[in-house]
Design a protein around this motif. Structure first.
Motif, PDB file in Angstrom:
ATOM      1  N   VAL A 149       9.866  10.593  -4.813  1.00  0.00           N
ATOM      2  CA  VAL A 149       8.884   9.636  -4.301  1.00  0.00           C
ATOM      3  C   VAL A 149       8.639   8.491  -5.286  1.00  0.00           C
ATOM      4  O   VAL A 149       8.423   7.345  -4.868  1.00  0.00           O
ATOM      5  N   THR A 150       8.681   8.774  -6.589  1.00  0.00           N
ATOM      6  CA  THR A 150       8.467   7.681  -7.538  1.00  0.00           C
ATOM      7  C   THR A 150       9.682   6.757  -7.592  1.00  0.00           C
ATOM      8  O   THR A 150       9.531   5.552  -7.809  1.00  0.00           O
ATOM      9  N   SER A 151      10.872   7.298  -7.371  1.00  0.00           N
ATOM     10  CA  SER A 151      12.056   6.435  -7.276  1.00  0.00           C
ATOM     11  C   SER A 151      11.916   5.484  -6.093  1.00  0.00           C
ATOM     12  O   SER A 151      12.259   4.295  -6.189  1.00  0.00           O
ATOM     13  N   GLU A 152      11.403   5.995  -4.982  1.00  0.00           N
ATOM     14  CA  GLU A 152      11.175   5.134  -3.821  1.00  0.00           C
ATOM     15  C   GLU A 152      10.108   4.087  -4.129  1.00  0.00           C
ATOM     16  O   GLU A 152      10.225   2.918  -3.729  1.00  0.00           O
ATOM     17  N   ALA A 153       9.053   4.491  -4.848  1.00  0.00           N
ATOM     18  CA  ALA A 153       8.003   3.539  -5.212  1.00  0.00           C
ATOM     19  C   ALA A 153       8.559   2.409  -6.069  1.00  0.00           C
ATOM     20  O   ALA A 153       8.217   1.234  -5.877  1.00  0.00           O
TER      21      ALA A 153
ATOM     22  N   GLN B 254      11.699   1.332  -6.142  1.00  0.00           N
ATOM     23  CA  GLN B 254      12.551   0.492  -5.306  1.00  0.00           C
ATOM     24  C   GLN B 254      11.717  -0.467  -4.465  1.00  0.00           C
ATOM     25  O   GLN B 254      12.033  -1.669  -4.360  1.00  0.00           O
ATOM     26  N   LEU B 255      10.663   0.053  -3.861  1.00  0.00           N
ATOM     27  CA  LEU B 255       9.773  -0.817  -3.098  1.00  0.00           C
ATOM     28  C   LEU B 255       9.136  -1.871  -4.002  1.00  0.00           C
ATOM     29  O   LEU B 255       9.009  -3.039  -3.628  1.00  0.00           O
TER      30      LEU B 255
ATOM     31  N   ASP C  23       0.828  -1.208   0.000  1.00  0.00           N
ATOM     32  CA  ASP C  23       0.000   0.000   0.000  1.00  0.00           C
ATOM     33  C   ASP C  23       0.862   1.257   0.000  1.00  0.00           C
ATOM     34  O   ASP C  23       0.511   2.267  -0.636  1.00  0.00           O
ATOM     35  N   LEU C  24       1.990   1.213   0.709  1.00  0.00           N
ATOM     36  CA  LEU C  24       2.893   2.364   0.703  1.00  0.00           C
ATOM     37  C   LEU C  24       3.451   2.603  -0.694  1.00  0.00           C
ATOM     38  O   LEU C  24       3.512   3.752  -1.158  1.00  0.00           O
ATOM     39  N   ALA C  25       3.834   1.544  -1.387  1.00  0.00           N
ATOM     40  CA  ALA C  25       4.364   1.692  -2.751  1.00  0.00           C
ATOM     41  C   ALA C  25       3.325   2.341  -3.659  1.00  0.00           C
ATOM     42  O   ALA C  25       3.643   3.255  -4.436  1.00  0.00           O
ATOM     43  N   ARG C  26       2.095   1.895  -3.561  1.00  0.00           N
ATOM     44  CA  ARG C  26       1.040   2.482  -4.398  1.00  0.00           C
ATOM     45  C   ARG C  26       0.807   3.940  -4.036  1.00  0.00           C
ATOM     46  O   ARG C  26       0.625   4.793  -4.916  1.00  0.00           O
TER      47      ARG C  26
END
Length: 208
Positions: free
Chosen positions: A85-89, A91-92, A61-64
């Motif tokens: 934030v999209t780079s983190e998404a 990676q997740l 849910d955090l990735a989404r």
């Protein structure tokens, strides 16, 4: 959900976070970008806390939520913040796909599309092409595994990818070659190799 979460946060905070993500998407669709950004940011903060306590349950849910927050930020031309934030998404999404590709690959593909959009907006076109290419390959794989479920996403990703790739003025066959390489990498990942680990850019390889 706010009232329920205030009484029993352990039980109802996840529902509140998911509702905030959906509300942010709806507000963005109504052109209420500032409000959408605010609730999207609240959802991310809430899901970070939940994921810290129970990552297996809440990291998807955090990735989404991060992917959606990046979309809201791009809508306000906050491209540098969106890229973070999209780079983190992504990676997740990669981490999640390692454990369960059937469940998480679609969200990874969406995150890759968002990351590519942010890179393109900041002028990093070659990197955008590479990430879009990986997303196209994942949608291709999903459309093969579940015919009819992901055909629209696959076609749209192909269309977007063609328009990003074409400014390079390469031979059209270069795109087909690059997509073939990206598909091979996806299939290799499904055999045990992590996506994104390869050092060579398939689009540089195709046009070398």
């Amino acid at each position: 959900y706010r009232e329920l979460a205030a009484v029993d946060p352990d039980r109802h905070s996840p529902d509140l976070a998911r509702a905030l993500v959906q509300l942010g998407i709806g507000l963005r669709g109504l052109r209420s970008s500032d409000e959408g950004l605010a609730v999207g940011g609240e959802a991310v903060r809430l899901l970070r806390a939940l994921a810290a306590a129970d990552p297996d349950r809440h990291l998807p849910d955090l990735a989404r939520a991060l992917t959606e927050l990046g979309t809201s930020l791009r809508g306000l031309a906050a491209h540098a913040e969106a890229l973070v934030v999209t780079s983190e998404a992504v990676q997740l999404g990669r981490d999640l796909a390692v454990g369960n590709p059937a469940r998480h690959v679609a969200e990874l593909a969406r995150a890759l599309i968002g990351l590519a959009a942010g890179l393109r907006a900041l002028g990093h076109r070659a990197e955008a092409v590479a990430h879009e290419g990986e997303a196209v390959a994942w949608w291709w794989h999903l459309s093969r595994c579940r015919p009819g479920d992901f055909d629209d996403e696959y076609r749209e990703a192909q269309r977007r990818h063609f328009h990003t790739f074409s400014p390079y003025d390469h031979d059209p066959d270069d795109l087909l070659t690059a997509e073939s390489i990206a598909r091979s990498r996806v299939l290799g990942y499904l055999e045990g190799r992590r996506p994104g680990d390869e050092s060579e850019d398939p689009y540089q390889a195709a046009t070398a």
